[in-house]
Design a protein around this motif. Structure first.
Motif, short mmCIF file in Angstrom:
data_model
loop_
_atom_site.label_atom_id
_atom_site.label_comp_id
_atom_site.label_asym_id
_atom_site.label_seq_id
_atom_site.Cartn_x
_atom_site.Cartn_y
_atom_site.Cartn_z
N LEU A 50 0.82 -1.21 0.00
CA LEU A 50 0.00 0.00 0.00
C LEU A 50 0.85 1.26 0.00
O LEU A 50 1.94 1.27 0.57
N ASP A 51 0.30 2.34 -0.58
CA ASP A 51 1.00 3.62 -0.58
C ASP A 51 0.52 4.48 0.59
O ASP A 51 -0.25 4.02 1.44
N ASP A 52 0.96 5.73 0.61
CA ASP A 52 0.62 6.65 1.70
C ASP A 52 -0.87 6.90 1.83
O ASP A 52 -1.36 7.27 2.89
N ASN A 53 -1.62 6.71 0.74
CA ASN A 53 -3.07 6.91 0.76
C ASN A 53 -3.83 5.60 0.92
O ASN A 53 -5.03 5.54 0.65
N GLN A 54 -3.11 4.54 1.33
CA GLN A 54 -3.70 3.21 1.52
C GLN A 54 -4.28 2.64 0.23
O GLN A 54 -5.24 1.87 0.24
N GLN A 55 -3.70 3.02 -0.90
CA GLN A 55 -4.10 2.50 -2.20
C GLN A 55 -3.16 1.37 -2.59
O GLN A 55 -1.97 1.41 -2.28
N LEU A 56 -3.67 0.39 -3.31
CA LEU A 56 -2.89 -0.74 -3.73
C LEU A 56 -1.85 -0.33 -4.77
O LEU A 56 -2.18 0.24 -5.80
N VAL A 57 -0.58 -0.61 -4.45
CA VAL A 57 0.52 -0.35 -5.37
C VAL A 57 0.88 -1.63 -6.10
O VAL A 57 1.12 -1.64 -7.29
#
Length: 82
Positions: A50-57
């Motif tokens: 996850l990235d800083d915005n809790q989005q799947l990387v």
């Protein structure tokens, strides 16, 4: 982004994947965490980066056994090398 061909089948493979994420070996930017999750559509388990915005990387499918037995490894990190 989950590649259907990449399935983590053992705890050793999970440990290797987590280490690669920790040291930046996968070339991912903005990584802030790793979590275990299940796909909403079919219930299939995966490990999510996850990235800083809790989005799947990045995601990798995992077996049910790895999902059940790898929770602490994901929560506390991979073992340190000797």
């Amino acid at each position: 982004m989950i590649n259907d061909n990449d399935v983590i089948e053992t705890l050793d493979e999970l440990e290797t994947f987590l280490r690669l994420v920790e040291v930046g070996g996968l070339g991912l930017d903005n990584v802030s965490g790793v979590a275990l999750a299940t796909n909403n559509a079919n219930g299939r388990p995966f490990v999510a980066v996850l990235d800083d915005n809790q989005q799947l990387v990045l995601g990798r499918w995992i077996t049910t056994d790895v999902f059940e037995n790898g929770k602490d490894m994901v929560r506390y990190g991979a073992k340190k090398p000797h």
